[in-house]
Design an enzyme around this catalytic site. Structure first.
Site, PDB file in Angstrom:
ATOM      1  N   HIS A   1      -3.663   4.393  -2.135  1.00  0.00           N
ATOM      2  CA  HIS A   1      -4.636   3.475  -1.544  1.00  0.00           C
ATOM      3  C   HIS A   1      -5.250   4.094  -0.273  1.00  0.00           C
ATOM      4  O   HIS A   1      -6.456   4.013  -0.045  1.00  0.00           O
ATOM      5  CB  HIS A   1      -3.957   2.167  -1.115  1.00  0.00           C
ATOM      6  CG  HIS A   1      -3.339   1.376  -2.226  1.00  0.00           C
ATOM      7  ND1 HIS A   1      -1.988   1.207  -2.363  1.00  0.00           N
ATOM      8  CD2 HIS A   1      -3.898   0.675  -3.250  1.00  0.00           C
ATOM      9  CE1 HIS A   1      -1.726   0.437  -3.408  1.00  0.00           C
ATOM     10  NE2 HIS A   1      -2.870   0.103  -3.976  1.00  0.00           N
TER      11      HIS A   1
ATOM     12  N   GLN B   1      -8.993   6.849  -9.772  1.00  0.00           N
ATOM     13  CA  GLN B   1      -9.046   7.307 -11.161  1.00  0.00           C
ATOM     14  C   GLN B   1      -7.737   7.030 -11.898  1.00  0.00           C
ATOM     15  O   GLN B   1      -7.675   7.064 -13.111  1.00  0.00           O
ATOM     16  CB  GLN B   1      -9.379   8.802 -11.193  1.00  0.00           C
ATOM     17  CG  GLN B   1      -9.662   9.322 -12.573  1.00  0.00           C
ATOM     18  CD  GLN B   1     -10.623  10.471 -12.564  1.00  0.00           C
ATOM     19  OE1 GLN B   1     -11.694  10.379 -11.968  1.00  0.00           O
ATOM     20  NE2 GLN B   1     -10.262  11.574 -13.188  1.00  0.00           N
TER      21      GLN B   1
ATOM     22  N   LEU C   1       0.806  -1.220   0.000  1.00  0.00           N
ATOM     23  CA  LEU C   1       0.000   0.000   0.000  1.00  0.00           C
ATOM     24  C   LEU C   1       0.835   1.265   0.000  1.00  0.00           C
ATOM     25  O   LEU C   1       1.931   1.301   0.547  1.00  0.00           O
ATOM     26  CB  LEU C   1      -0.916  -0.012   1.226  1.00  0.00           C
ATOM     27  CG  LEU C   1      -1.854  -1.217   1.296  1.00  0.00           C
ATOM     28  CD1 LEU C   1      -2.648  -1.184   2.590  1.00  0.00           C
ATOM     29  CD2 LEU C   1      -2.784  -1.273   0.102  1.00  0.00           C
TER      30      LEU C   1
ATOM     31  N   GLU D   1       0.157   5.891  -0.349  1.00  0.00           N
ATOM     32  CA  GLU D   1      -0.794   6.946   0.005  1.00  0.00           C
ATOM     33  C   GLU D   1      -2.008   6.970  -0.936  1.00  0.00           C
ATOM     34  O   GLU D   1      -3.099   7.354  -0.528  1.00  0.00           O
ATOM     35  CB  GLU D   1      -0.045   8.286   0.025  1.00  0.00           C
ATOM     36  CG  GLU D   1      -0.802   9.449   0.620  1.00  0.00           C
ATOM     37  CD  GLU D   1      -1.226   9.283   2.076  1.00  0.00           C
ATOM     38  OE1 GLU D   1      -0.585   8.504   2.822  1.00  0.00           O
ATOM     39  OE2 GLU D   1      -2.224   9.929   2.455  1.00  0.00           O
TER      40      GLU D   1
HETATM   41  P1  AMP Z   1      -4.003  -1.792  -6.870  1.00  0.00           P
HETATM   42  O1  AMP Z   1      -3.524  -2.207  -5.521  1.00  0.00           O
HETATM   43  O2  AMP Z   1      -2.920  -1.214  -7.734  1.00  0.00           O
HETATM   44  O3  AMP Z   1      -4.846  -2.833  -7.556  1.00  0.00           O
HETATM   45  O4  AMP Z   1      -4.974  -0.563  -6.637  1.00  0.00           O
HETATM   46  C1  AMP Z   1      -6.056  -0.648  -5.748  1.00  0.00           C
HETATM   47  C2  AMP Z   1      -6.891   0.603  -5.868  1.00  0.00           C
HETATM   48  O5  AMP Z   1      -6.072   1.739  -5.595  1.00  0.00           O
HETATM   49  C3  AMP Z   1      -7.447   0.808  -7.277  1.00  0.00           C
HETATM   50  O6  AMP Z   1      -8.773   1.331  -7.170  1.00  0.00           O
HETATM   51  C4  AMP Z   1      -6.494   1.815  -7.864  1.00  0.00           C
HETATM   52  O7  AMP Z   1      -7.077   2.604  -8.878  1.00  0.00           O
HETATM   53  C5  AMP Z   1      -6.168   2.652  -6.661  1.00  0.00           C
HETATM   54  N1  AMP Z   1      -4.913   3.382  -6.828  1.00  0.00           N
HETATM   55  C6  AMP Z   1      -3.694   2.865  -7.152  1.00  0.00           C
HETATM   56  N2  AMP Z   1      -2.776   3.850  -7.255  1.00  0.00           N
HETATM   57  C7  AMP Z   1      -3.437   5.020  -6.997  1.00  0.00           C
HETATM   58  C8  AMP Z   1      -3.052   6.397  -6.966  1.00  0.00           C
HETATM   59  N3  AMP Z   1      -1.809   6.774  -7.202  1.00  0.00           N
HETATM   60  N4  AMP Z   1      -3.994   7.307  -6.675  1.00  0.00           N
HETATM   61  C9  AMP Z   1      -5.275   6.933  -6.438  1.00  0.00           C
HETATM   62  N5  AMP Z   1      -5.701   5.660  -6.448  1.00  0.00           N
HETATM   63  C10 AMP Z   1      -4.805   4.716  -6.723  1.00  0.00           C
END
Ligand code: AMP
Length: 292
Positions: free
Chosen positions: A37, A148, A33, A35
């Site tokens: 997330h 997003q 994780l 910031e």
């Molecule tokens: P992941 O762990 O990469 O599958 O991401 C889990 C959730 O976190 C998804 O809804 C992603 O779109 C979101 N997420 C990942 N990176 C970011 C970021 N830099 N800013 C905002 N949301 C993010």
């Protein structure tokens, strides 16, 4: 905060929260994780009384040769961060809990996966929808929050919820960036210090695109070409795609007007990085929309 690993344990905890009249919020993640997330979790807590986070690196959304094995994992660190952020329940299943047998049912996606990451990662979004649908059935949240940063994923999930009548609301969270603009991603961990510097070209090219549009440029081709030139002049960066699409069907547009997304994927060293910018263009008025 409780950490559980099985589906019945999640169902019991969520049912108990619901019995007490709580509104259930959910943030699915693949862990490691950052910031980005954690801000989704803040959003979730603003909209729900009981916040569930899943940590699961989902094998069905990785293609052959992609980074499933080397995807970074650190549940102990994730657990600490989630506890500090006031999460109520963490669901960290193993692969056998989520997929006790080979799933035979998959999603077929019309239109929304024709462009952007869809053709470059065959089967990826089908695997994403499979795991998200399963998680929605397991957790049964009232609201779920997605970033997003993964715009195509966000729109596909919204559409799945509408098409399949899932009784929940999908909320978008803005892309959270490092001070130099690089979108936070668990995959940034793959970058060497030099690649980390090169990786800022994704954000810089999006900012340049926005400037051009603010100056009156409306040709998608010209905007894409300006971005391409910037990225191609960055050593170590290799373009996967640069596309400008509408937000209803994610189809390429020729002219920038109404709501459009400028999206790109670029290989930097061992990492494939994505980023995007959503603009609303009405006449001369150009506004960025951080969360659609
Ligand atoms: P992941 O762990 O990469 O599958 O991401 C889990 C959730 O976190 C998804 O809804 C992603 O779109 C979101 N997420 C990942 N990176 C970011 C970021 N830099 N800013 C905002 N949301 C993010």
């Amino acid at each position: 905060m409780e950490l559980v690993h099985t589906i019945p344990e999640v169902r019991r905890r969520v049912a108990a929260a619901r019995q007490k009249g709580k509104r259930v919020g959910f943030v699915p993640t693949m862990g490691y994780l950052h910031e980005g997330h954690l801000r989704l979790i803040d959003r979730c807590r603003e909209r729900a009384d009981y916040c569930v986070v899943s940590v699961f690196v989902n094998p069905t959304q990785f293609g052959p040769g992609e980074d499933y094995e080397r995807y970074p994992r650190d549940l102990e660190r994730d657990r600490r961060l989630l506890k500090e952020r006031g999460v109520d329940l963490v669901f960290a299943p193993d692969v056998a809990e989520m997929y006790p047998e080979e799933p035979f049912i998959r999603f077929q996606i019309e239109k929304l996966a024709d462009h952007l990451c869809g053709p470059r990662r065959p089967g990826h979004f089908s695997g994403v929808l499979l795991v998200v649908a399963k998680l929605f059935h397991i957790v049964q949240p009232d609201v779920a929050v997605f970033g997003q940063k993964d715009l195509q994923q966000l729109l596909l999930i919204r559409r799945m919820v509408r098409d399949l009548n899932f009784p929940l609301e999908i909320v978008a969270g803005p892309t959270v960036r490092e001070p130099d603009g690089l979108a936070m991603s668990s995959r940034n961990a793959y970058l060497s210090p030099e690649e980390r510097r090169q990786a800022t070209v994704l954000y810089r090219s999006l900012q340049r695109a926005k400037e051009l549009v603010q100056e009156g440029e409306r040709s998608a081709r010209n905007v894409r070409e300006a971005m391409r030139a910037m990225i191609e002049s960055t050593p170590g960066a290799r373009i996967d795609y640069i596309e400008i699409v509408d937000l209803e069907e994610l189809q390429p547009v020729e002219r920038l007007e109404g709501r459009v997304a400028i999206a790109l994927a670029v290989h930097v060293g061992p990492a494939r990085l994505i980023d995007n910018l959503v603009l609303e263009i009405r006449g001369d008025d150009v506004r960025e929309i951080p969360a659609i």
